[in-house]
Design a protein around this motif. Sequence first.
Motif, PDB file in Angstrom:
ATOM      1  N   LYS A  27      16.576  49.173  -1.546  1.00 31.50           N
ATOM      2  CA  LYS A  27      17.602  48.950  -2.561  1.00 31.50           C
ATOM      3  C   LYS A  27      18.368  50.253  -2.767  1.00 31.50           C
ATOM      4  N   GLY A  28      19.596  50.135  -3.172  1.00 33.33           N
ATOM      5  CA  GLY A  28      20.374  51.311  -3.525  1.00 33.33           C
ATOM      6  C   GLY A  28      20.086  51.726  -4.953  1.00 33.33           C
ATOM      7  N   LEU A  29      20.680  52.813  -5.360  1.00 35.10           N
ATOM      8  CA  LEU A  29      20.396  53.340  -6.690  1.00 35.10           C
ATOM      9  C   LEU A  29      21.632  54.039  -7.246  1.00 35.10           C
ATOM     10  N   LEU A  30      21.873  53.766  -8.513  1.00 39.52           N
ATOM     11  CA  LEU A  30      22.832  54.592  -9.247  1.00 39.52           C
ATOM     12  C   LEU A  30      22.106  54.986 -10.518  1.00 39.52           C
ATOM     13  N   TYR A  31      21.857  56.282 -10.662  1.00 40.51           N
ATOM     14  CA  TYR A  31      21.075  56.764 -11.811  1.00 40.51           C
ATOM     15  C   TYR A  31      21.999  57.630 -12.632  1.00 40.51           C
ATOM     16  N   LEU A  32      22.108  57.296 -13.908  1.00 44.01           N
ATOM     17  CA  LEU A  32      22.987  58.122 -14.731  1.00 44.01           C
ATOM     18  C   LEU A  32      22.471  58.280 -16.145  1.00 44.01           C
ATOM     19  N   GLN A  33      23.042  59.243 -16.793  1.00 38.24           N
ATOM     20  CA  GLN A  33      22.678  59.513 -18.178  1.00 38.24           C
ATOM     21  C   GLN A  33      23.929  59.375 -19.036  1.00 38.24           C
ATOM     22  N   LEU A  34      23.789  58.643 -20.132  1.00 40.67           N
ATOM     23  CA  LEU A  34      24.876  58.516 -21.107  1.00 40.67           C
ATOM     24  C   LEU A  34      24.525  59.365 -22.327  1.00 40.67           C
ATOM     25  N   ASP A  35      25.422  60.242 -22.694  1.00 40.91           N
ATOM     26  CA  ASP A  35      25.215  61.099 -23.867  1.00 40.91           C
ATOM     27  C   ASP A  35      26.266  60.804 -24.913  1.00 40.91           C
ATOM     28  N   ILE A  36      25.818  60.683 -26.144  1.00 44.56           N
ATOM     29  CA  ILE A  36      26.738  60.428 -27.256  1.00 44.56           C
ATOM     30  C   ILE A  36      26.493  61.467 -28.342  1.00 44.56           C
ATOM     31  N   SER A  37      27.573  61.951 -28.919  1.00 44.03           N
ATOM     32  CA  SER A  37      27.471  62.888 -30.041  1.00 44.03           C
ATOM     33  C   SER A  37      28.450  62.444 -31.115  1.00 44.03           C
ATOM     34  N   ILE A  38      27.999  62.449 -32.358  1.00 45.16           N
ATOM     35  CA  ILE A  38      28.938  62.093 -33.440  1.00 45.16           C
ATOM     36  C   ILE A  38      29.289  63.313 -34.276  1.00 45.16           C
ATOM     37  N   GLY A  39      28.682  64.456 -33.947  1.00 42.94           N
ATOM     38  CA  GLY A  39      28.976  65.652 -34.728  1.00 42.94           C
ATOM     39  C   GLY A  39      28.086  66.789 -34.314  1.00 42.94           C
ATOM     40  N   GLU A  40      28.125  67.834 -35.102  1.00 40.94           N
ATOM     41  CA  GLU A  40      27.456  69.067 -34.706  1.00 40.94           C
ATOM     42  C   GLU A  40      25.954  69.033 -34.954  1.00 40.94           C
ATOM     43  N   ARG A  41      25.559  68.346 -36.021  1.00 40.72           N
ATOM     44  CA  ARG A  41      24.144  68.435 -36.412  1.00 40.72           C
ATOM     45  C   ARG A  41      23.707  67.122 -37.055  1.00 40.72           C
ATOM     46  N   ASP A  42      22.395  66.910 -37.082  1.00 42.84           N
ATOM     47  CA  ASP A  42      21.856  65.747 -37.787  1.00 42.84           C
ATOM     48  C   ASP A  42      22.216  65.858 -39.268  1.00 42.84           C
ATOM     49  N   LEU A  43      22.477  64.716 -39.879  1.00 42.56           N
ATOM     50  CA  LEU A  43      22.870  64.708 -41.295  1.00 42.56           C
ATOM     51  C   LEU A  43      21.799  64.011 -42.125  1.00 42.56           C
ATOM     52  N   HIS A  44      21.789  64.292 -43.412  1.00 36.45           N
ATOM     53  CA  HIS A  44      20.917  63.552 -44.321  1.00 36.45           C
ATOM     54  C   HIS A  44      21.330  62.077 -44.262  1.00 36.45           C
ATOM     55  N   SER A  45      20.326  61.196 -44.237  1.00 36.27           N
ATOM     56  CA  SER A  45      20.658  59.785 -43.993  1.00 36.27           C
ATOM     57  C   SER A  45      21.330  59.106 -45.178  1.00 36.27           C
ATOM     58  N   SER A  46      21.478  59.796 -46.300  1.00 35.35           N
ATOM     59  CA  SER A  46      22.298  59.216 -47.380  1.00 35.35           C
ATOM     60  C   SER A  46      23.758  59.111 -46.929  1.00 35.35           C
ATOM     61  N   ASN A  47      24.106  59.832 -45.861  1.00 34.19           N
ATOM     62  CA  ASN A  47      25.465  59.751 -45.316  1.00 34.19           C
ATOM     63  C   ASN A  47      25.670  58.561 -44.374  1.00 34.19           C
ATOM     64  N   ALA A  48      24.613  57.774 -44.152  1.00 34.27           N
ATOM     65  CA  ALA A  48      24.717  56.672 -43.181  1.00 34.27           C
ATOM     66  C   ALA A  48      25.817  55.676 -43.546  1.00 34.27           C
ATOM     67  N   VAL A  49      26.157  55.568 -44.826  1.00 30.36           N
ATOM     68  CA  VAL A  49      27.194  54.611 -45.231  1.00 30.36           C
ATOM     69  C   VAL A  49      28.610  55.097 -44.932  1.00 30.36           C
ATOM     70  N   ILE A  50      28.753  56.380 -44.606  1.00 31.17           N
ATOM     71  CA  ILE A  50      30.115  56.887 -44.375  1.00 31.17           C
ATOM     72  C   ILE A  50      30.294  57.552 -43.014  1.00 31.17           C
ATOM     73  N   THR A  51      29.204  57.721 -42.253  1.00 27.49           N
ATOM     74  CA  THR A  51      29.343  58.354 -40.936  1.00 27.49           C
ATOM     75  C   THR A  51      28.831  57.419 -39.841  1.00 27.49           C
ATOM     76  N   GLU A  52      29.245  57.700 -38.612  1.00 31.71           N
ATOM     77  CA  GLU A  52      28.663  57.025 -37.467  1.00 31.71           C
ATOM     78  C   GLU A  52      27.241  57.554 -37.265  1.00 31.71           C
ATOM     79  N   ASN A  53      26.522  56.903 -36.367  1.00 32.36           N
ATOM     80  CA  ASN A  53      25.137  57.277 -36.063  1.00 32.36           C
ATOM     81  C   ASN A  53      25.040  57.239 -34.538  1.00 32.36           C
ATOM     82  N   ALA A  54      24.671  58.371 -33.931  1.00 34.97           N
ATOM     83  CA  ALA A  54      24.673  58.451 -32.468  1.00 34.97           C
ATOM     84  C   ALA A  54      23.764  57.392 -31.845  1.00 34.97           C
ATOM     85  N   ALA A  55      22.633  57.122 -32.483  1.00 32.93           N
ATOM     86  CA  ALA A  55      21.695  56.134 -31.931  1.00 32.93           C
ATOM     87  C   ALA A  55      22.299  54.731 -31.958  1.00 32.93           C
TER      88      ALA A  55
END
Lengths: 454, 454
Positions: free
Chosen positions: B188-216
Amino acid sequence: MEFSLTKEEEQDALESYIQFLKQPSISATGEGIMETADLLNSLFQQAGIKTAVRKTDGHPIVTGEYNTGAARTILVYNHYDVQPVDPLNEWRHGPFSADIANGRVYARGAADNKGTLIARLLGFKKFLEEKAAGLNFKFLVEGEEEIGSPHLERFIRDNATTLHADAVIMEGGGLDAKGRPQIILGVKGLLYLQLDISIGERDLHSSNAVITENAAWKLLNVLSTIKGSDGHVLVPGFYDDVKPLREEYLSMVDTYDIDPSDLERSLGVTRLTKKTRKEVALALFNEPSCNIDGLASGYSGTGAKTIVPAKAFAKLDFRLVPDQDPQKILQLLRNHLAKVGFEGEIKVLSSEFPVRSPSNTALVTALKNSAAKIYGKQSCLIPNSPGTQPMSLFTHVLGIGEAVSAIGAGGPLSAVHAPNENVEIDLFYKAILHSAQFFYEYALANPGPSPLEK
Amino acid sequence: MEFSLTKEEEQDALESYIQFLKQPSISATGEGIMETADLLNSLFQQAGIKTAVRKTDGHPIVTGEYNTGAARTILVYNHYDVQPVDPLNEWRHGPFSADIANGRVYARGAADNKGTLIARLLGFKKFLEEKAAGLNFKFLVEGEEEIGSPHLERFIRDNATTLHADAVIMEGGGLDAKGRPQIILGVKGLLYLQLDISIGERDLHSSNAVITENAAWKLLNVLSTIKGSDGHVLVPGFYDDVKPLREEYLSMVDTYDIDPSDLERSLGVTRLTKKTRKEVALALFNEPSCNIDGLASGYSGTGAKTIVPAKAFAKLDFRLVPDQDPQKILQLLRNHLAKVGFEGEIKVLSSEFPVRSPSNTALVTALKNSAAKIYGKQSCLIPNSPGTQPMSLFTHVLGIGEAVSAIGAGGPLSAVHAPNENVEIDLFYKAILHSAQFFYEYALANPGPSPLEK
């Protein structure tokens, strides 16, 4: 009647504050915890408070009682522990040196929560000197707030009778960006859980992907039934108990001072999911959320490894708003997961009720009036924090009718939890006076039979 | 003409084999790599092969050439490196002691791939002794197969002219559970890749979940557009180039001996996603897949941490079948991701074409005929491995018309990659004879002008 401090009183207050700050009390490592509990105990004793250092399965809780036989009792909640000091090299002053520079005291805990705690204690002493009005006090000062208060619920349940009060003043609620004292009327609730999925005993070579399940895909497929890509929670019934904000809280939303662009910058995100100031405020105060805190499955090293992961887990938190009940939400989620065929394990890691106290009470009036006298400013009222504190232990477990976070010594530049935590000395003095003035106004508003007034 | 070994020849062969097994050659750590390359080089020289130890940016590649001016040239691919030996405490014999017990030789590499390599070399010598037919040989023995052949493609591209041949015998293809020699016609053939997502510089307190995106959540929402919960890949065009199996391969599916229940047990999974023997075989040979190899975001420690993760990544592999082209699939995926608004990074970690060689060739006929003579059994033909080897470097980069994995010394009890790897001594001798017999049959089927026959 308006409280004030003489120069000598200010000097004495500052010395007590600095002495307390110089004593480390890092709950994460245990450093200085016992010494701080003992020091606090003796400060309480010196103030005439009946005090005790109470054992728990973790760090001790210091309780205090001052009973004048008054009709009303206020419970004052604080914590004597602090966050760790890393990164140490970013501190311009030793974190336990309590150096003074530019009119500020620099130390870990200067604001959170030793400054507020000492200000309340000194405010209490000041209040007593006036012999102006009757009010009973209970103090509860824990040593594990910065590690999630793991033993507080047990302690509160075991001491429900002796801890009962008419209202609770929590920590938090310092000055906002405009220097207005905040009165935070509640907290969001929380349901924190972990979902674990396993498809077999061990990771498999990924050539088996065509004939086996994959723990990561299974988890992902389940998660996508919990929340839609538009952010809406899909668990049936999840929103049923969400109360629209009443008029008294809506007016707080209208005046809540927050700028979406500033917020983007300070959070370091590309964009917010809410556009206008009002949308942001409404979301922070009254939108429940489902957040992924963590996700892990399979290979996470560098480069390529071709496996079908056997295990996967997600950590999820649901922030809840009145009148959502974390136990009911958990049951709704369990029902939903059963319906979509979830075959994993559900571990509940944390559960807190949301709290939103009324704003038209003697307590809040006393807070506003005392703030206006001491700071010359209107208070900033907030329906509830966007975050969670163990406030429902007081409102839901003890059944106390109102709990607010207010009278904090910190301000927007206090760098709480960060290097160079600090408090402006003038604001520390004001927090003492605000405490005394509040106790006075609250006692007057609830006169009842008071030995002090006889 | 049928090859056989005298007792003395068997003894000599066993000694060569044991000597080679006693030399460690762990590519992951580099242990013994240079020594093994040198040892192999001298074994090739002793066999009359023009040989060289060739530098790469990693471990060296040993090449060999034996040119008789024949019309046809066969390229023999093997590797001299082995897997690490952990867990060492599960070995009943030292992994490099090459102990003999119960008629078997125990050592890391006994089957994969030193046994096969030595058997082919000794088979080559045996073939030469007969002076029966003309055939040119090229040998390519790399030292990095067990770590993913990171420098093989560069080497093959740089030496395309000198490596060209008419057919390739790869490693792999030992005996199946019924003792039948396997002839595996492709990969079989193979295509192996990694997808990386970032929504900002650092993890945020989760009280911000209602106003920010979430990388996961963002990652998860993207992944769920790539594959449906039914396992179907949703990338438009993904299946366009999948060829149905031709009649010659379908008959191999019909006779492929696999029991779904046994497979569940040996894989250690609750259930397979395919029910019948035929469904399993068809999936293994001709169903492309999209597999999550790894997933990580946010907090993965014990207990609860309330954050909005700033970063998330997934590692994905696509197994491909003829005539899917990994570069075309990558482009389709890029188009799809752009369309669904993916805002992250795509890193390609590996890319291999699928290969399926024809079965009606002189090469395959020679393999079948020689196997029947040596083992007295029909061969087990397989359209392609469910996994991936760098076979397309030969077929697609060098343009060689056919490549098969066959004549392996290992069997179903050889514990390849596991503790107590072993090969039955009798089967090692048979692999030598099978090699010699195959070279002979293949040379006869392709006589051409041969100096040996002059």
